[in-house]
Design an enzyme around this catalytic site. Structure first.
Site, PDB file in Angstrom:
ATOM      1  N   ALA A  71     -41.998  11.836 -72.883  1.00  0.00           N
ATOM      2  CA  ALA A  71     -42.946  12.488 -73.923  1.00  0.00           C
ATOM      3  C   ALA A  71     -43.999  13.371 -73.555  1.00  0.00           C
ATOM      4  O   ALA A  71     -44.267  13.101 -72.699  1.00  0.00           O
ATOM      5  CB  ALA A  71     -42.299  10.922 -74.892  1.00  0.00           C
ATOM      6  N   ASP A  72     -44.426  13.631 -74.659  1.00  0.00           N
ATOM      7  CA  ASP A  72     -45.671  14.770 -74.265  1.00  0.00           C
ATOM      8  C   ASP A  72     -45.861  14.688 -76.199  1.00  0.00           C
ATOM      9  O   ASP A  72     -45.583  14.746 -77.002  1.00  0.00           O
ATOM     10  CB  ASP A  72     -45.088  16.129 -74.458  1.00  0.00           C
ATOM     11  CG  ASP A  72     -46.830  16.669 -73.975  1.00  0.00           C
ATOM     12  OD1 ASP A  72     -47.243  16.232 -72.512  1.00  0.00           O
ATOM     13  OD2 ASP A  72     -47.283  17.169 -74.443  1.00  0.00           O
ATOM     14  N   THR A  73     -47.773  14.486 -75.807  1.00  0.00           N
ATOM     15  CA  THR A  73     -48.363  14.433 -77.203  1.00  0.00           C
ATOM     16  C   THR A  73     -49.424  15.065 -77.054  1.00  0.00           C
ATOM     17  O   THR A  73     -50.156  15.814 -76.000  1.00  0.00           O
ATOM     18  CB  THR A  73     -49.180  13.028 -77.387  1.00  0.00           C
ATOM     19  OG1 THR A  73     -47.913  11.812 -77.915  1.00  0.00           O
ATOM     20  CG2 THR A  73     -49.415  13.119 -78.827  1.00  0.00           C
TER      21      THR A  73
END
Ligand SMILES: Cc1cn([C@H]2C[C@H](O)[C@@H](COP(=O)(O)OP(=O)(O)OP(=O)(O)O)O2)c(=O)[nH]c1=O
Length: 222
Positions: A71-73
């Protein structure tokens, strides 16, 4: 179908906690990639690409896991992507800019089914209103070191700084892993979580995620 063993390709302690709430068994092995934003890349394309690249990097690992998750935020304010601060001074600058205003948070997930090699991505968008915290609160929060490993230099989950007011979107997504989108993506691969994820979110975060409800009811707000 037997439950999948997930490889969580992440350094993030928040992602570990959030994934543990789904009841799916998992191992953790961070995948380090170059996180530079490409020229003219939109925030949406950027987070999706980073999530995909982390998952693909992890697919090179020797492992018995059947699913890879990454994931990436990112925080987006006035068309600028705010990643993790590079210094305490930059953390102060980010927090001053975000103060009393609404910004966007995007979290992308990438899931690889190792049986077929299929790679699926999903994207969760949230609008986050910040309270008008004081300069001395910023100074104390930055001195605690907590902002340094977080996009935009804050944690929505901070029990001391509690920077966010009246938030109505996907809290888990802002923390780093949209469980609603993860459950939806895993369902495409034929995997159901062993627990009632909305109920677990409600128990742990004390709210019912409207994005999750919308997805369960078939009307995507995310
Ligand atoms: C906005 C926000 C971000 N975050 C965190 C989630 C992520 O860990 C981090 C964003 O950086 P990321 O680059 O998405 O993740 P990471 O480097 O921590 O971990 P990895 O790439 O190995 O998976 O910011 C919070 O914990 N709370 C928040 O409110």
């Amino acid at each position: 179908m037997s439950p999948p063993l997930i490889l969580l390709a992440s350094n993030s302690p928040r992602r570990r906690v959030l994934l543990s709430w789904t009841g799916w068994p998992f191992e953790v092995r961070p995948a380090d990639i170059d996180e530079t934003q490409a020229v003219e890349e939109t925030p949406q394309d950027y987070v999706l690409r980073l999530a995909r690249e982390k998952a693909l990097a992890a697919s090179e690992f020797e492992t018995e896991t059947s699913v890879i998750l990454a994931a990436d935020t990112v925080v987006v304010f006035e068309d600028e992507v705010l990643g993790k601060p590079e210094s305490p001074e930059q953390a102060v600058e980010f927090l001053r800019r975000l103060r009393g205003r609404v910004h966007e948070v995007y979290t992308a997930i990438a899931v690889i089914d190792r049986r077929s090699g299929e790679l699926l991505t999903d994207l969760c968008h949230s609008l986050v209103p910040m309270r008008a915290y004081r300069d001395d609160e910023i100074a104390a929060y930055v001195a605690s070191g907590e902002p340094m490993d977080k996009a935009g230099a804050y944690g929505i989950q901070s029990a001391t700084f509690h920077p966010v007011t009246d938030f109505k979107g996907c809290y888990a997504s802002v923390m780093g892993l949209p469980l609603c989108h993860l459950v939806r993506t895993m369902a495409i691969l034929g995997f159901e979580p062993p627990v009632d994820v909305p109920a677990v979110c409600q128990k742990n975060l004390n709210y019912v995620c409207p994005v999750y409800r919308a997805i369960l009811e078939g009307e995507d707000e995310g």
